[in-house]
Design a protein around this motif. Sequence first.
Motif, short mmCIF file in Angstrom:
data_model
loop_
_atom_site.label_atom_id
_atom_site.label_comp_id
_atom_site.label_asym_id
_atom_site.label_seq_id
_atom_site.Cartn_x
_atom_site.Cartn_y
_atom_site.Cartn_z
N LYS A 170 21.96 42.32 13.93
CA LYS A 170 22.69 43.49 14.39
C LYS A 170 24.02 43.09 15.16
O LYS A 170 23.94 42.42 16.28
N ASP A 176 24.58 49.60 25.40
CA ASP A 176 23.36 50.41 24.85
C ASP A 176 22.68 49.85 23.38
O ASP A 176 21.26 49.79 23.29
N ASP A 177 23.43 49.05 22.67
CA ASP A 177 22.84 48.58 21.37
C ASP A 177 22.08 47.27 21.76
O ASP A 177 20.84 47.28 21.18
N LEU A 180 18.72 49.12 23.14
CA LEU A 180 17.72 49.54 22.13
C LEU A 180 17.12 48.71 21.29
O LEU A 180 16.03 48.74 20.70
N TYR A 181 17.89 47.57 20.96
CA TYR A 181 17.48 46.52 20.10
C TYR A 181 16.15 45.95 20.79
O TYR A 181 15.18 45.49 19.97
N ARG A 248 25.41 59.14 14.18
CA ARG A 248 24.96 57.95 14.60
C ARG A 248 23.72 57.74 15.30
O ARG A 248 22.80 56.77 15.11
N ARG A 249 23.53 58.56 16.38
CA ARG A 249 22.34 58.53 17.37
C ARG A 249 20.93 58.66 16.33
O ARG A 249 19.98 58.20 16.37
N GLU A 252 20.43 55.49 14.61
CA GLU A 252 19.66 54.75 15.46
C GLU A 252 18.13 54.92 15.59
O GLU A 252 17.34 54.00 15.71
N ILE A 253 18.06 56.16 15.76
CA ILE A 253 16.36 56.72 15.81
C ILE A 253 15.63 56.37 14.62
O ILE A 253 14.70 55.91 14.58
N GLY A 255 16.50 53.82 12.59
CA GLY A 255 16.36 52.52 12.37
C GLY A 255 15.19 51.99 13.27
O GLY A 255 14.56 51.09 12.89
N MET A 256 14.82 52.85 14.58
CA MET A 256 13.83 52.23 15.31
C MET A 256 12.48 52.54 14.63
O MET A 256 11.54 51.63 15.03
N ASP A 259 11.72 49.74 12.32
CA ASP A 259 11.54 48.76 12.75
C ASP A 259 9.83 48.97 13.32
O ASP A 259 9.23 47.73 13.14
#
Length: 377
Positions: A170, A176-177, A180-181, A248-249, A252-253, A255-256, A259
């Motif tokens: 990533k 913040d990236d 979160l990662y 975008r947020r 991101e959620i 994507g989490m 994962d």
Amino acid sequence: MIEAPGLLLTVIAFALVLGPLVFVHELGHYLAGRWFGVKAEAFSIGFGHEVAGFTDKRGTRWKFGWLPLGGYVKFAGDMGPASQPTAEWLQLPAAERAQTFQAKPVWQRAIIVAAGPAINLALAVLILAGFAYAYGQSTTPPVIGLVAEDSAASRAGLTHGDRITSIGDKSVARFDDLRLYAAMRPNETVPLTIVRDGQTRTLPLTIGQLREADRFGNQFRVGRIGIGPAAPVWSPVGLLEAPVVGVRRTGEIIGMMVDTIAQIVTGRRSVEELGGPLRIAQVSGQQLAIGWPEFVSLIALISINLGFINLLPVPMLDGGHLFFYAIEAVRRRPVGARAQEWAFRGGLAAILALMLLVTINDLGAFGLWRGIASLIG
């Protein structure tokens, strides 16, 4: 530590989260069906025996079921679990049959099915955009300002002034990236690319693990690098930019979530971390006790979960229907009714098994199994 909310507040909070989100989800199906001229016979919040309801002038029965763990829209012509035409459907008068779900082309049926998850995701984007517009967003650059002693960062050789450009697979644009990662990957070793003194370097980083407790004493495992920013930056968000931030947020959620599923499937994360309705109810009460902004944030998170999970290609879920519609579009004819019937039975069995698992996890998180073990011992 904040005192846990009582049972009444928890029940009210759970109803305020689940009820509106289920309504919004089913409203997406209903509105798309109306758009394409499909008659809705029933719109239900909850399953099972009807507790209360009314019939509107279009003949749709709006009702509440006694088990408030979901909902459904029953369209005319949608007569079987696999949504296949039946002999009963074929015997309908032509005018009535034209208003049924199965009379519509596959692309319209797909839009009707996809509208439920889509509106859940749109609601989350709207909420997150509103928060961004009201409170702004962090735009702190990924430049290290401090390195904690005996941390993952210090062991990897990171130092003050390093600019991190990527972690794992990533790219990194904001501090913040990194947070979160790392939070999703405790104890994992990943490549970290930095720029130091004008030169690019790639270092192996083993993300640390930390057990944290929230204000109610709930403990959870998170990954930590052990770094802080050089200069925190908080920027306002304009009205036109806010939806972009919301999208975008939301991404991101999602994507989490992807994962998390991958980690559970590969064994890197325990299935005990999966929660169900009981844990959602608990968290709902806790977030409402903290304040309305936290509670509304939870609604956005659950709405994303509801939209994302329903898009998974699992029979019985919206994604399962979409999967069969995709096959139908390619083959120019629907999958056989018997094959769909067995697929949906398997999907139902899988969902029931998952519900049993998460309920066992929820009861375990509440200490039930420890209490029983202590009594037996």
